[in-house]
Scaffold this motif. Structure first.
Motif, PDB file in Angstrom:
ATOM      1  N   PHE A 133       0.806  -1.220   0.000  1.00  0.00           N
ATOM      2  CA  PHE A 133       0.000   0.000   0.000  1.00  0.00           C
ATOM      3  C   PHE A 133       0.843   1.276   0.000  1.00  0.00           C
ATOM      4  N   ALA A 134       2.159   1.149   0.006  1.00  0.00           N
ATOM      5  CA  ALA A 134       3.008   2.322  -0.210  1.00  0.00           C
ATOM      6  C   ALA A 134       2.797   2.788  -1.648  1.00  0.00           C
ATOM      7  N   PRO A 135       2.610   4.072  -1.885  1.00  0.00           N
ATOM      8  CA  PRO A 135       2.195   4.513  -3.219  1.00  0.00           C
ATOM      9  C   PRO A 135       3.251   4.424  -4.310  1.00  0.00           C
ATOM     10  N   HIS A 136       4.531   4.473  -3.944  1.00  0.00           N
ATOM     11  CA  HIS A 136       5.602   4.507  -4.939  1.00  0.00           C
ATOM     12  C   HIS A 136       6.404   3.210  -4.826  1.00  0.00           C
ATOM     13  N   HIS A 137       6.089   2.275  -5.677  1.00  0.00           N
ATOM     14  CA  HIS A 137       6.543   0.905  -5.494  1.00  0.00           C
ATOM     15  C   HIS A 137       8.059   0.756  -5.566  1.00  0.00           C
ATOM     16  N   GLN A 138       8.697   1.411  -6.531  1.00  0.00           N
ATOM     17  CA  GLN A 138      10.138   1.229  -6.669  1.00  0.00           C
ATOM     18  C   GLN A 138      10.882   1.777  -5.458  1.00  0.00           C
ATOM     19  N   ILE A 139      10.443   2.911  -4.964  1.00  0.00           N
ATOM     20  CA  ILE A 139      11.096   3.490  -3.788  1.00  0.00           C
ATOM     21  C   ILE A 139      10.957   2.553  -2.594  1.00  0.00           C
ATOM     22  N   ALA A 140       9.758   1.989  -2.405  1.00  0.00           N
ATOM     23  CA  ALA A 140       9.543   1.070  -1.286  1.00  0.00           C
ATOM     24  C   ALA A 140      10.395  -0.192  -1.447  1.00  0.00           C
ATOM     25  N   ALA A 141      10.457  -0.732  -2.659  1.00  0.00           N
ATOM     26  CA  ALA A 141      11.258  -1.929  -2.891  1.00  0.00           C
ATOM     27  C   ALA A 141      12.730  -1.665  -2.620  1.00  0.00           C
ATOM     28  N   ASP A 142      13.210  -0.500  -3.036  1.00  0.00           N
ATOM     29  CA  ASP A 142      14.604  -0.149  -2.789  1.00  0.00           C
ATOM     30  C   ASP A 142      14.894  -0.071  -1.292  1.00  0.00           C
ATOM     31  N   GLU A 143      13.937   0.422  -0.533  1.00  0.00           N
ATOM     32  CA  GLU A 143      14.125   0.522   0.904  1.00  0.00           C
ATOM     33  C   GLU A 143      14.154  -0.857   1.572  1.00  0.00           C
ATOM     34  N   LEU A 144      13.294  -1.752   1.130  1.00  0.00           N
ATOM     35  CA  LEU A 144      13.328  -3.119   1.662  1.00  0.00           C
ATOM     36  C   LEU A 144      14.709  -3.729   1.483  1.00  0.00           C
ATOM     37  N   LEU A 145      15.253  -3.568   0.305  1.00  0.00           N
ATOM     38  CA  LEU A 145      16.565  -4.133   0.025  1.00  0.00           C
ATOM     39  C   LEU A 145      17.673  -3.402   0.769  1.00  0.00           C
ATOM     40  N   ARG A 146      17.566  -2.106   0.870  1.00  0.00           N
ATOM     41  CA  ARG A 146      18.631  -1.325   1.511  1.00  0.00           C
ATOM     42  C   ARG A 146      18.869  -1.764   2.955  1.00  0.00           C
ATOM     43  N   VAL A 147      17.796  -2.009   3.705  1.00  0.00           N
ATOM     44  CA  VAL A 147      17.950  -2.317   5.129  1.00  0.00           C
ATOM     45  C   VAL A 147      18.208  -3.794   5.389  1.00  0.00           C
ATOM     46  N   CYS A 148      18.110  -4.623   4.342  1.00  0.00           N
ATOM     47  CA  CYS A 148      18.393  -6.054   4.480  1.00  0.00           C
ATOM     48  C   CYS A 148      19.887  -6.291   4.240  1.00  0.00           C
ATOM     49  N   ARG A 149      20.497  -7.099   5.053  1.00  0.00           N
ATOM     50  CA  ARG A 149      21.941  -7.357   4.899  1.00  0.00           C
ATOM     51  C   ARG A 149      22.188  -8.220   3.671  1.00  0.00           C
ATOM     52  N   PRO A 150      23.358  -8.162   3.094  1.00  0.00           N
ATOM     53  CA  PRO A 150      23.704  -9.079   2.000  1.00  0.00           C
ATOM     54  C   PRO A 150      23.544 -10.536   2.454  1.00  0.00           C
ATOM     55  N   GLY A 151      22.867 -11.314   1.653  1.00  0.00           N
ATOM     56  CA  GLY A 151      22.588 -12.696   2.019  1.00  0.00           C
ATOM     57  C   GLY A 151      21.345 -12.860   2.866  1.00  0.00           C
ATOM     58  N   GLY A 152      20.749 -11.748   3.295  1.00  0.00           N
ATOM     59  CA  GLY A 152      19.527 -11.799   4.087  1.00  0.00           C
ATOM     60  C   GLY A 152      18.312 -12.120   3.231  1.00  0.00           C
ATOM     61  N   ARG A 153      17.186 -12.336   3.902  1.00  0.00           N
ATOM     62  CA  ARG A 153      15.979 -12.766   3.203  1.00  0.00           C
ATOM     63  C   ARG A 153      14.916 -11.678   3.173  1.00  0.00           C
ATOM     64  N   ILE A 154      14.196 -11.653   2.060  1.00  0.00           N
ATOM     65  CA  ILE A 154      13.053 -10.784   1.871  1.00  0.00           C
ATOM     66  C   ILE A 154      11.819 -11.667   1.767  1.00  0.00           C
ATOM     67  N   GLY A 155      10.756 -11.335   2.495  1.00  0.00           N
ATOM     68  CA  GLY A 155       9.511 -12.090   2.415  1.00  0.00           C
ATOM     69  C   GLY A 155       8.329 -11.145   2.272  1.00  0.00           C
ATOM     70  N   LEU A 156       7.543 -11.330   1.219  1.00  0.00           N
ATOM     71  CA  LEU A 156       6.415 -10.447   0.929  1.00  0.00           C
ATOM     72  C   LEU A 156       5.161 -11.269   0.673  1.00  0.00           C
ATOM     73  N   LEU A 157       4.058 -10.846   1.272  1.00  0.00           N
ATOM     74  CA  LEU A 157       2.770 -11.468   1.003  1.00  0.00           C
ATOM     75  C   LEU A 157       1.817 -10.346   0.600  1.00  0.00           C
ATOM     76  N   SER A 158       1.274 -10.453  -0.617  1.00  0.00           N
ATOM     77  CA  SER A 158       0.479  -9.357  -1.179  1.00  0.00           C
ATOM     78  C   SER A 158      -0.754  -9.904  -1.894  1.00  0.00           C
ATOM     79  N   TRP A 159      -1.862  -9.192  -1.792  1.00  0.00           N
ATOM     80  CA  TRP A 159      -3.069  -9.566  -2.527  1.00  0.00           C
ATOM     81  C   TRP A 159      -2.815  -9.449  -4.030  1.00  0.00           C
ATOM     82  N   THR A 160      -3.336 -10.383  -4.811  1.00  0.00           N
ATOM     83  CA  THR A 160      -3.114 -10.358  -6.249  1.00  0.00           C
ATOM     84  C   THR A 160      -4.121  -9.441  -6.944  1.00  0.00           C
ATOM     85  N   PRO A 161      -3.754  -8.922  -8.125  1.00  0.00           N
ATOM     86  CA  PRO A 161      -4.686  -8.070  -8.861  1.00  0.00           C
ATOM     87  C   PRO A 161      -5.947  -8.798  -9.310  1.00  0.00           C
ATOM     88  N   THR A 162      -5.836 -10.101  -9.562  1.00  0.00           N
ATOM     89  CA  THR A 162      -6.956 -10.863 -10.101  1.00  0.00           C
ATOM     90  C   THR A 162      -7.753 -11.600  -9.039  1.00  0.00           C
TER      91      THR A 162
END
Length: 282
Positions: free
Chosen positions: A129-158
């Motif tokens: 629900f963050a309005p600017h997707h690329q900026i939010a994605a960049d932030e998720l990656l920035r604060v995650c350490r190298p080799g760390g894990r990202i986990g996202l659960l999102s409602w689908t468009p369909t």
């Protein structure tokens, strides 16, 4: 720092975030998180492999749907959200489960943490629900350490919730310039494009949760229009026009009726989501 250079007007963005904060404080989102979608957080935590000793950030954490099960797994958890009004219920939820979590106000598009701070970065129907997707994605990656894990659960468009937002769109104010639809985070190709070659070991699965709490499609509509912030906001926008309110009532009831596969006195609906996990390139 983020991979994307923001050209968003600061004053306009501040006003937009204030509206988002107020919207999620409407109604009773804690009831939605705890009563309607409780399985989603544990599903995300298990898929991301959270374990004892991990330092975990739950972004757009709300009342801790993912933060609490992460803490139950033994992790050290920080729950960050733009709407700190939700933390009262979150702290109660954590206390009932006997875990301690650090609750901190934070914008998913400008996380108040150093680079490479966390072993795991999660978001359960939150960062979408963050309005600017690329900026939010960049932030998720920035604060995650190298080799760390990202986990996202999102409602689908369909899926059901994607259809819900499409149904409400004609009754809602136009989105601000540059804001992207939340359910795009439920499109695997979109998320892969946001994260790019900065992640590896990607696993993306479409799954469903079943909602069977409501006696009828009308009962779901009556509940949802009083507890779910985005729906409440749309009703307020058309509130001075009884015909528009009646039309929105009818459209939401029709949506739930279309998804209802119940055969008795309970409405049974399957709500589709994308479960996406990856590892940050080391």
């Amino acid at each position: 720092m983020s991979e994307t250079t923001s050209t968003i007007d600061t004053t306009t963005d501040r006003a937009l975030k204030a509206k988002h904060r107020a919207m999620w404080a409407l109604g009773d989102y804690p009831a939605v998180a705890i009563d309607v979608i409780p399985e989603l957080g544990p599903t995300l935590v298990a898929a991301t492999g959270v374990r004892a000793g991990d330092r975990v950030l739950d972004v757009a954490a709300g009342t801790g749907n993912a933060a609490v099960p992460a803490a139950l797994a033994g992790a050290e958890v920080v729950a960050s959200d733009l709407t700190p009004e939700l933390f009262v219920a979150g702290r109660q939820f954590a206390a009932r489960n006997g875990v301690e979590i650090t609750w901190e106000e934070g914008d998913a598009e400008a996380l108040p943490y150093d680079d490479d701070s966390f072993d795991v970065v999660l978001s359960c129907v939150g960062v979408m629900f963050a309005p600017h997707h690329q900026i939010a994605a960049d932030e998720l990656l920035r604060v995650c350490r190298p080799g760390g894990r990202i986990g996202l659960l999102s409602w689908t468009p369909t899926g059901f919730v994607g259809e819900l937002f499409r149904t409400m769109k004609p009754y809602a104010p136009p989105p601000p310039p540059g804001a992207q639809p939340a359910p795009l985070w439920g499109d695997e190709d979109h998320v892969r494009a946001l994260l790019g070659d900065r992640v590896t070991d990607v696993v993306a699965k479409r799954q469903t949760m079943t909602s069977d709490l409501f006696a009828s499609p009308e009962a779901w509509k009556d509940y949802w229009k009083t507890v779910y912030g985005p729906t409440i906001a749309v009703y307020r926008f058309v509130g001075d026009d009884p015909q528009e309110v009646a039309a929105l009532d009818a459209d939401l009831t029709a949506l739930a009726t279309r998804y209802d596969r119940g055969t008795g006195s309970t409405t049974v609906m399957d709500w589709e989501y994308l479960l996406f996990t990856a590892r940050k390139q080391g």
